[in-house]
Design an enzyme around this catalytic site. Structure first.
Site, PDB file in Angstrom:
ATOM      1  CE  LYS A  81      21.797 -15.505 100.959  1.00 37.57           C
ATOM      2  NZ  LYS A  81      22.485 -14.686  99.936  1.00 37.57           N
ATOM      3  CB  SER A 156      19.904 -11.940  99.049  1.00 36.95           C
ATOM      4  OG  SER A 156      21.135 -12.606  98.796  1.00 36.95           O
ATOM      5  CB  SER A 180      23.771 -10.967  98.182  1.00 36.67           C
ATOM      6  OG  SER A 180      22.664 -10.594  97.391  1.00 36.67           O
TER       7      SER A 180
END
Ligand SMILES: [Zn+2]
Lengths: 499, 97, 524
Positions: A81, A156, A180
């Site tokens: 990420k 996310s 997330s």
């Protein structure tokens, strides 16, 4: 089109590389090829670092050739990420304000992955600064759900989830502040774990809400998630909130996959009105399956969970309003409006206005409000008390049961664009996942089939006592094995978005 | 108690966000909706309940007073939007504090 | 939405009116009608090896931006870890100031934007400081009081720990000041150095001594911090910085006025001048019927005046909240006891001890202290001189030379050991006072130790009685009329003969002995 390699599990890839049946280089090439083939449709990555990945893979192969010991995930590719700092790749957090920033240091998670021989393929898309549940808040465009490209992959950590579900990488790393990791895992048909708060280091994780942010694994199987969890976790002296105790035996638990005699609590507050019927149906079946595997079932009320969402949307924005103050155009990143006449204050304000997206600004404003004098006690202070009550609910529940379960999300993946300008609707996606963030408890989402109403994946959330992360993997592995046996093939074979 | 437009403007100044006029109006409405929703926390009977600021029940986490290598100045200034004399160049500063 | 947020907007009309009064009331007049109330906030940079939350060296200066890392630069993703020694030093200070040490406290974030603050929040302490509620006794010169001095107890509100900011260089414009500059250049070497803030309770009742009281407090605090070895307390390098709060209360009213906070007060003399100026200025504002405005003011060393900071458009709202990246501090009683046990003798106790050992009065001791010679005298005594000798040489001789050179007496290039040796040579009769002063000249000029100077300059007293008697006889023979007067009982006339002998011996004789020999000879 896809070689068999990209469909293999991380555990099998690692074993193949260790045994010399596969080279890390060919494994990396296969995944780079898959990225090349599908990336324009799925848009999981913000940055693909093919050359560095190739070099890392060659290093693993050289290490093996030299007879040196390999780490448990050596040579296995991973999608990181874009919220973790990386010295050899940009780090943007999905924000225009950091476009092009190259950090001068590696996050602890980045370093641990490199040291384990994991091959970093690149940095994945995300909601800007991890604020969102769909990746639509990325300044660089949304990622798409490999099950249905018209739908969101969750967020996310949606880029990492889309990459793993789209076979671009066998493993992904995400961060979970309010769900997330678990929510994208659920809507993409993956396993996604949020370790106990403090079990995985936050050093080099660009902060959204410091007291909640938790790095964790995304994978297609429970064992793969556990293997990654074990590589990521461990004490870090650079993070004051890092827990200095042994990593729970998550890999052993995933291999054990036996839940006979375990008591499973069902939380009535995380169910009912507002939940998609197909989600509730699959959840109920999964719970029955757990019972058939030897678990005892019990309903356990956690009355304060219903206030979790409200408390979360005070605490997280408050912390973010302060954490994001450093993006001010003075030392790094974007600078707008510096025409030689404007003051620093004006340049800061213009840069932040144009560099931040709508959701980030909304949360900064909300947090600024909640912390301002005269409102602190009524909002932030009260939310911190609710946090105590939720923690007590967990503690009381775990006096009766070994784990708690709920649906991971109230609905399956929603269509891109549906909730973009309806913040309250978007926030509901995290309804079930937020309590574990507020209390710091470990939780994990494991697929429990496809919703009968739309054919999209449904996730079951397991929550465990603090530092008993191994229980998550034990229950998840048992459920996964039972469902795989019943289905006869891996769930993700049904994902047709990239077919 | 709806949040007024000038309150939103004040918050934007505190947060250093040069919000456009239409953005102010739009945000005022959204913030009002969100604040109404999160104000639910005030319904909870929480008298005498201590606040939790950290979910980790630890304290006294310290570092030894031992120096570590610093970053090289080139790496420090590489990301600077503007630099001069090995310092970060910033627009004129209005006043102290 | 109501309350502070909306009520605080818009510049206050009072800012304009208050600022319009520019006159000053003469100090004596001002304090005859108003009682000053002062308060001091002192920032001390701790002398730890590393910064507060990272391993960068905490040293003064260095090439710009070379003592920085992701943490003290506030780079995204970086996290603070608290320096144990900085916490220990803060507790040390708290104990020396008679404070209570918190059994549990936290860091908080103080949120405001400023380019020299990398994260745009300062990690500080808010409602949970590490040390609270102490005091420091100080002595002020008071010619009107018995013994010439007056003791006051300054209450300490709190002692807390925070981090320092970077430093800006203002480019363009006229004077390098912030106002009118075209742009600024920021160096973050100082950012993150541990900073202790020591806040007094309001000090009232000192009347016309208020400026001296402020100075005496900072002096005492500086000496205390130095003895604790927690900081080098150099005001000129900014490791000790003062903000001075001043307000006036109409005499006898018992109502405290609005205070101003004067920043940038960076020498002991300035502390005194800043309070004095604010008293004179505020008296003029009040005399003209206006209100003193709550504001930050800046002190100017060159003129000794203060000017208002920029009128704040909106009240500051720092939005304090507990720092989520750091865990609570809960000093155990064992830890605090161990720190207490390690405290050195504090200046006040040391002074009392030295006064006794040196057998000097409070007034005399104050003179030594005001001369900045306490340590020098103590070291000279330790090197073997008597207290009287040490005082004599430092106060009479060396203080004068320091004043002539415009230096601190402690910075003169002569060691206490050298002064002790000079005293010893005088006591042994090897040097006269006059010769001793020449030896000191030589040492200060870098000619070596006292013994080396004596040898090189040939300064030892002529103590060979035979040689002296020859010189005496020669002087008597050369001045028969003077000798006759002395023989006739005019003893005072002997001075001329002494002078002749001293001239003949180039000043290296002991004048007292010469006089004795002359009188002996003429009596015979
Ligand atoms: Zn540093």
């Amino acid at each position: 089109m896809d070689s068999g390699i990209v469909r293999m599990s991380a555990a099998d890839l690692a074993a193949g590389i260790a045994a010399g049946d596969l080279s890390a280089a060919e494994v990396t090439e296969a995944h780079l090829g898959r990225i090349e083939a599908v990336e324009d449709r799925v848009h999981s990555f913000l940055h693909v670092s093919a050359e560095q990945a190739r070099r890392a893979a060659q290093a693993v192969d050289a290490q093996r050739a030299a007879g040196e010991p390999l780490g448990p995930l050596a040579g296995v590719p991973l999608a990181l990420k874009d919220v973790f700092t990386t010295m050899d790749m940009p780090t943007t957090c999905g924000s225009a304000i950091l476009d092009g920033w190259r950090p001068p240091y590696d996050a602890t998670i980045t370093r641990r992955l490199r040291e384990a021989g994991v091959v970093l393929l690149g940095k994945t898309n995300m909601d800007e600064f991890a604020m969102g549940s769909s990746t639509e808040n990325s300044a660089f465009g949304p990622s798409r759900n490999p099950w249905d490209l018209a739908r969101v992959p969750g967020g996310s950590s949606g880029g990492s989830a889309a990459a793993v579900a789209g076979f671009e990488a066998p493993l992904g790393v995400g961060t979970d502040t309010g769900g997330s990791i678990r929510q994208p895992a659920a809507v993409c048909g993956l396993v996604g774990g949020k370790p106990t708060y403090g079990a995985t280091s936050r050093y080099g994780l660009v902060a959204f809400a410091s007291s909640l942010d938790t790095p964790g694994p995304l994978a297609r199987t429970v064992l793969d998630a556990a293997l990654l969890h074990e590589v990521m976790a461990g004490h870090d002296p650079r993070d004051s909130t890092s827990v200095d105790s042994p990593v729970p035996p998550v890999v052993a638990a995933a291999r054990q996959a036996d839940i006979s005699g375990l008591t499973v609590g069902i939380v009535p507050e995380l169910s009912g009105e507002g939940y998609q019927p197909g989600v509730l149906a699959r959840f109920a079946e999964a719970v029955e399956l757990l019972e058939s595997l030897g678990a005892k079932l019990m309903e356990v009320s956690c009355p304060h969970f219903t206030y979790g969402l409200a408390a979360y949307y005070l605490i997280a924005p408050s912390e973010c309003s302060s954490n994001l103050a450093r993006f001010d155009a003075m030392r790094f990143g974007l600078r707008c409006g510096d025409d030689g006449t404007r003051s620093a204050e004006e340049v800061m304000s213009l840069t932040r206005e144009s560099g931040f997206g709508a959701e980030v600004k909304r949360r900064i404003m909300l947090g600024t409000y909640a912390l301002s004098s005269g409102y602190y006690d009524a909002y932030y202070g009260k939310a911190q008390q609710v946090r105590t009550l939720i923690t007590r609910d967990f503690q009381a529940a775990f006096e009766q049961v070994d784990v708690l379960v709920s649906p991971t999300t109230p609905t399956t993946a929603f269509p891109i664009g549906e909730r973009v300008d309806d913040p309250m609707a978007m926030y509901l996606a995290d309804l079930c996942t937020i309590p574990a963030n507020l209390s710091g408890n470990p939780a994990l989402s494991v697929p429990c089939g496809l919703s009968p109403d739309d054919g999209l994946p449904v996730g079951l959330q397991i929550m465990a006592p603090v530092l008993a992360d191994d229980r998550l993997y034990r229950v998840a592995a048992a459920l996964e094995a039972a469902l795989d046996r019943r289905r006869g093939y891996p769930l993700l074979d049904d994902a047709k978005g990239l077919a | 108690m709806p949040i007024a437009r000038e309150d939103v403007a004040h918050l934007a100044r505190l947060a250093r966000l040069a919000l456009a006029d239409d953005e102010l109006d739009h945000l005022a409405a959204q913030l009002d909706q969100i604040i109404t929703a999160v104000a639910r926390v005030q319904e909870v009977a929480a008298d005498g309940i201590p606040p939790t600021s950290h979910s980790v029940p630890m304290q006294n986490v310290f570092r030894d007073d031992v120096t570590e290598p610093c970053l090289p100045a080139e790496a420090v200034l590489a990301a600077a939007p503007a630099a001069e004399q090995q310092r970060f160049r910033v627009p004129r500063i209005l006043a102290e504090e | 939405m109501t309350g502070t947020v909306s009520a605080a907007s818009g510049p206050s009309a009072a800012v304009e009116k208050g600022a319009a009064v520019t006159g000053l009331v003469p100090f004596g007049d001002a304090v005859s009608r108003y009682d000053p109330v002062i308060g001091l906030e002192t920032h001390v940079e701790l002398g730890t090896a590393t910064k507060m939350f990272c391993g960068c060296p905490a040293v003064f200066g260095g090439d710009p931006n070379t003592h920085v890392c992701p943490v003290c630069l506030g780079l995204p993703g970086s996290l603070p870890v608290a320096n144990r020694v900085a916490i220990e030093y803060t507790i040390r200070i708290g104990l020396a100031l008679n404070c209570q040490i918190a059994s549990w406290c936290r860091f908080a974030r103080k949120n405001y934007f400023y380019p020299d603050m990398p994260k745009n929040f300062q990690i500080s302490q808010y409602d949970e400081p590490l040390c609270v509620d102490g005091w420091l006794d100080v002595t002020i010169d008071d010619p009107g009081a018995e013994g010439g001095s007056r003791a006051i107890r300054v209450g300490i509100e709190r002692v807390h720990l925070e981090e320092d900011t970077g430093k800006s260089l203002h480019v363009g414009g006229t004077t390098g000041r912030i106002h009118g500059a075209d742009y600024s250049l920021v160096d973050y070497n100082r950012a993150g150095i541990p900073l202790v803030e020591i806040v007094t309770k309001p000090v009232d009742g000192t009347g016309e001594l208020a400026p001296a009281a402020a100075r005496a407090y900072v002096t005492e605090l500086r000496d205390l911090l130095r003895s604790l070895e927690v900081s080098d307390v150099r005001m000129e390098e900014g490791s000790l910085r003062c903000d001075v709060n001043t307000s006036l209360s109409p005499r006898g009213s018992g109502v405290w006025g609005t205070r101003t906070e004067t920043k940038n007060v960076n020498s002991l003399r300035s502390v005194e001048r800043a309070v004095r100026h604010e008293i004179e200025r505020q008296a003029a504002v009040l005399d003209s019927g206006e209100r003193v405005v709550l504001q930050t003011r800046h002190f100017h060393e060159d003129t000794g005046t203060t000017t208002a900071g920029r009128g704040k458009e909106e009240a500051q709202d720092y939005r304090y909240f507990p720092e989520p990246d750091l865990l609570p501090i809960a000093p155990s009683s064992q830890w605090v006891d161990a720190i207490r046990a390690g405290l050195p003798e504090l200046p006040a106790a040391r002074r009392a001890r030295l006064m006794g050992e040196w057998a000097v009065s409070a007034r005399e001791f104050m003179d030594i202290r005001n001369a900045g010679a306490v340590d020098a005298v103590a070291a000279t005594v330790a090197a073997g001189a008597s207290a009287a000798e040490a005082r004599k040489w430092w106060l009479n001789e060396l203080v004068r030379r320091a004043n002539e050179a415009g230096a601190d007496v402690a910075d003169l290039p002569i060691s206490p050991a050298a002064v002790a040796r000079v005293a010893e040579l005088v006591k042994a009769g090897t040097l006269s006072d006059k010769l001793a002063r020449q030896v000191i000249d030589g040492v200060l000029a870098g000619e070596g130790t006292p013994d080396e100077v004596v040898a090189a300059r040939g300064l030892a007293v002529v103590s060979d009685e035979g040689a002296l008697l020859t010189a005496v006889d020669a002087a008597i023979a050369a001045n028969p009329d003077v000798a006759e007067k002395v023989r006739g009982g005019k003893i005072a006339a002997a001075g001329a003969l002494v002078g002749a002998v001293m001239k003949a011996t180039r000043g290296q004789a002991d004048a007292t002995r010469v006089r004795e020999l002359i009188l002996d000879r003429l009596r015979a």
